[in-house]
Design a protein around this motif. Structure first.
Motif, PDB file in Angstrom:
ATOM      1  N   SER A  18       0.974  -0.920  -0.059  1.00 13.32           N
ATOM      2  CA  SER A  18      -0.359   0.191  -0.342  1.00 13.32           C
ATOM      3  C   SER A  18       0.506   1.283   0.379  1.00 13.32           C
ATOM      4  O   SER A  18       0.377   2.341  -0.276  1.00 13.32           O
ATOM      5  N   TYR A  19       1.652   1.258   0.905  1.00 14.43           N
ATOM      6  CA  TYR A  19       2.413   2.547   0.857  1.00 14.43           C
ATOM      7  C   TYR A  19       3.615   2.273  -0.117  1.00 14.43           C
ATOM      8  O   TYR A  19       3.835   3.768  -1.329  1.00 14.43           O
ATOM      9  N   GLY A  20       3.941   1.575  -1.405  1.00 16.46           N
ATOM     10  CA  GLY A  20       4.843   1.639  -2.621  1.00 16.46           C
ATOM     11  C   GLY A  20       3.426   2.287  -3.912  1.00 16.46           C
ATOM     12  O   GLY A  20       4.078   2.630  -4.889  1.00 16.46           O
ATOM     13  N   GLY A  21       2.053   2.079  -3.736  1.00 17.58           N
ATOM     14  CA  GLY A  21       1.157   2.355  -4.447  1.00 17.58           C
ATOM     15  C   GLY A  21       1.255   3.155  -4.177  1.00 17.58           C
ATOM     16  O   GLY A  21       0.570   4.153  -5.379  1.00 17.58           O
ATOM     17  N   SER A  22       0.939   4.157  -2.274  1.00 16.58           N
ATOM     18  CA  SER A  22       0.753   5.686  -2.551  1.00 16.58           C
ATOM     19  C   SER A  22       2.156   6.592  -2.721  1.00 16.58           C
ATOM     20  O   SER A  22       1.830   7.672  -3.323  1.00 16.58           O
ATOM     21  N   ASN A  23       3.371   5.746  -3.082  1.00 15.98           N
ATOM     22  CA  ASN A  23       4.182   6.570  -3.758  1.00 15.98           C
ATOM     23  C   ASN A  23       4.335   6.748  -4.679  1.00 15.98           C
ATOM     24  O   ASN A  23       4.260   8.103  -5.448  1.00 15.98           O
ATOM     25  N   ILE A  24       3.628   5.895  -6.023  1.00 18.87           N
ATOM     26  CA  ILE A  24       4.098   6.108  -7.077  1.00 18.87           C
ATOM     27  C   ILE A  24       2.518   7.867  -7.854  1.00 18.87           C
ATOM     28  O   ILE A  24       2.941   8.126  -8.051  1.00 18.87           O
ATOM     29  N   LEU A  25       1.292   6.654  -6.837  1.00 23.72           N
ATOM     30  CA  LEU A  25       0.274   7.427  -6.747  1.00 23.72           C
ATOM     31  C   LEU A  25       0.861   9.456  -6.669  1.00 23.72           C
ATOM     32  O   LEU A  25      -0.120   9.870  -7.273  1.00 23.72           O
ATOM     33  N   MET A  26       1.093   9.421  -5.522  1.00 24.16           N
ATOM     34  CA  MET A  26       1.373  10.791  -4.521  1.00 24.16           C
ATOM     35  C   MET A  26       2.276  11.240  -6.187  1.00 24.16           C
ATOM     36  O   MET A  26       2.572  12.538  -6.346  1.00 24.16           O
ATOM     37  N   LYS A  27       3.189  10.954  -6.393  1.00 24.79           N
ATOM     38  CA  LYS A  27       4.510  11.197  -7.321  1.00 24.79           C
ATOM     39  C   LYS A  27       4.193  11.862  -8.462  1.00 24.79           C
ATOM     40  O   LYS A  27       3.883  13.085  -9.265  1.00 24.79           O
ATOM     41  N   ILE A  28       2.815  11.199  -9.303  1.00 18.18           N
ATOM     42  CA  ILE A  28       1.783  11.079 -10.649  1.00 18.18           C
ATOM     43  C   ILE A  28       1.520  12.811  -9.976  1.00 18.18           C
ATOM     44  O   ILE A  28       1.442  13.468 -10.917  1.00 18.18           O
TER      45      ILE A  28
END
Length: 267
Positions: A18-28
């Motif tokens: 979940s943290y990895g997914g949030s990092n990717i989405l937040m960067k975008i």
């Protein structure tokens, strides 16, 4: 290993995913124009609204009374673990990549261990193998984070860096290579490490606060409440443009909703 004993490990894997997914989405979302201060405000207001009914119903009888001392501790807890940590973290994420941001999170246990030792909350037994393993692990984690911060050489998987799978927020430079729009590796990694210092302090203080206020859902709701107030104050000072507060059905709104859900998983 039975199902019951493996459940905590599965939960840890789920949290990291979940943290990895949030990092990717937040960067975008950051590259698409989402303001980090606005994001933190919306995230904690929504989380507070979602958690408050559960906290009221489930912990109605076991919730201890709130004293001024406890409220001050929760206010400081909110400042460290949410307002400072998240705003500095996302400022660093804007200058680097989700991969680096996720990798640097491995330093959190080491920083927490160092702080606990300095505060006298944990003792290191140098005569035991366990004590030496803790010190060795701490040295490896901190050294690895410093390498990530100040490394100026090439990338191990350069082909993936030049041609990322998600190319929404990348621009092509004069040399033909893909680069992040605001890439500044050292500044981004340094900001992320700073945010992890605040997060480690939050972990230590959380253990102290939980002893005097052992109502997990209510405590999390209060943290979100104070964090939304603190972040709103910052946003009023540094994010006054009305347009950046507007939410549409786009990746910014998806990021806010996803990160709220991800934060609930980690409770």
């Amino acid at each position: 290993m039975n199902m019951q004993s493996s459940a905590p490990y599965a939960a840890m894997v789920l949290v990291q995913l979940s943290y990895g997914g949030s990092n990717i989405l937040m960067k975008i979302a950051l590259e698409k124009g989402l303001n980090q201060l606005v994001f933190v405000v919306y995230r904690h207001i929504i989380a507070m609204i979602l958690l408050a009914p559960f906290a009221f119903v489930i912990e109605r009888k076991q919730r201890p009374p709130l004293s001024l001392s406890v409220m001050i501790k929760i206010f400081v807890l909110s400042s460290l673990g949410t307002t400072i940590h998240l705003n500095v973290y996302y400022a660093g994420l804007a200058y680097t990549s989700p991969t680096v941001a996720s990798a640097l999170s491995n330093v959190i246990p080491s920083l927490t261990f160092i702080m606990a030792v300095l505060l006298g909350m944990e003792k290191v037994k140098t005569e035991s193998p366990r004590g030496w393993s803790k010190m060795l692990g701490t040295a490896i984690c901190v050294s690895g984070s410093l390498v990530f911060t100040f490394w100026k050489g090439g990338y191990l998987f350069k082909s993936f860096e030049n041609r990322p799978l998600i190319n929404i927020y990348s621009t092509k430079g004069s040399s033909g290579e893909y680069r992040h729009a605001k890439e500044n590796w050292i500044k981004g990694a340094a900001l992320i490490l700073t945010s992890h210092v605040a997060w480690s302090a939050w972990l230590i203080l959380q253990a102290v606060v939980y002893k005097v206020y052992p109502a997990r859902l209510s405590l999390t709701t209060l943290i979100c409440f104070f964090a939304s107030i603190q972040s709103s104050f910052l946003a009023l000072c540094f994010a006054r443009t009305p347009a950046i507060w507007k939410l549409d059905w786009n990746v910014q709104l998806l990021t806010i909703i996803y990160c709220v859900r991800a934060s609930e998983i980690t409770i």
